[in-house]
Write an enzyme that holds these catalytic residues in place. Sequence first.
Site, short mmCIF file in Angstrom:
data_model
loop_
_atom_site.label_atom_id
_atom_site.label_comp_id
_atom_site.label_asym_id
_atom_site.label_seq_id
_atom_site.Cartn_x
_atom_site.Cartn_y
_atom_site.Cartn_z
N GLU A 56 0.83 -1.20 0.00
CA GLU A 56 0.00 0.00 0.00
C GLU A 56 0.87 1.26 0.00
O GLU A 56 0.65 2.18 -0.78
CB GLU A 56 -0.92 0.04 1.22
CG GLU A 56 -1.89 -1.10 1.30
CD GLU A 56 -1.37 -2.29 2.13
OE1 GLU A 56 -0.23 -2.75 1.90
OE2 GLU A 56 -2.14 -2.75 2.99
N CYS A 66 0.23 1.80 7.27
CA CYS A 66 -0.41 2.05 5.98
C CYS A 66 -1.67 2.89 6.15
O CYS A 66 -1.94 3.78 5.35
CB CYS A 66 -0.72 0.73 5.28
SG CYS A 66 0.75 -0.08 4.62
#
Length: 132
Positions: free
Chosen positions: A57, A91
Amino acid sequence: MDIDLAGLRAQAEAAREAAWAPYSGFKVGAAILDGAGGVHVGCNVENASFGLTSCAERNALAAAVVSGAEILLALVIYSPGDVPWSPCGACRQCINELMPADAEVHSCCSAGAVRSWRVDELLPDTFSIHHR
């Protein structure tokens, strides 16, 4: 703009093939759609010093930043197995910083299951640059 989740999933799945995961064997790919229709991909890159591992991500977000994308509409994560995993805490913070609160985040797995959130659902009561 219409979001082609199947197309983003396919790109995330393809990005997964480039993952460097010699320690966990858990390869993950991610694809981000920007407001101009561009797609930016990333994969996880592990490190023997686990804290230095970079998730798919965050690598996809970095690719979007490098290419000059200004609005990020959707993020699709692809991982192996029966469970579509949610992004880790690091993330989630990066997603929150770089994507609008109403942007879509979808996690898919090889078994076909999907989980979906809005960015503001992933990290509620957040603090970010948007609070200046």
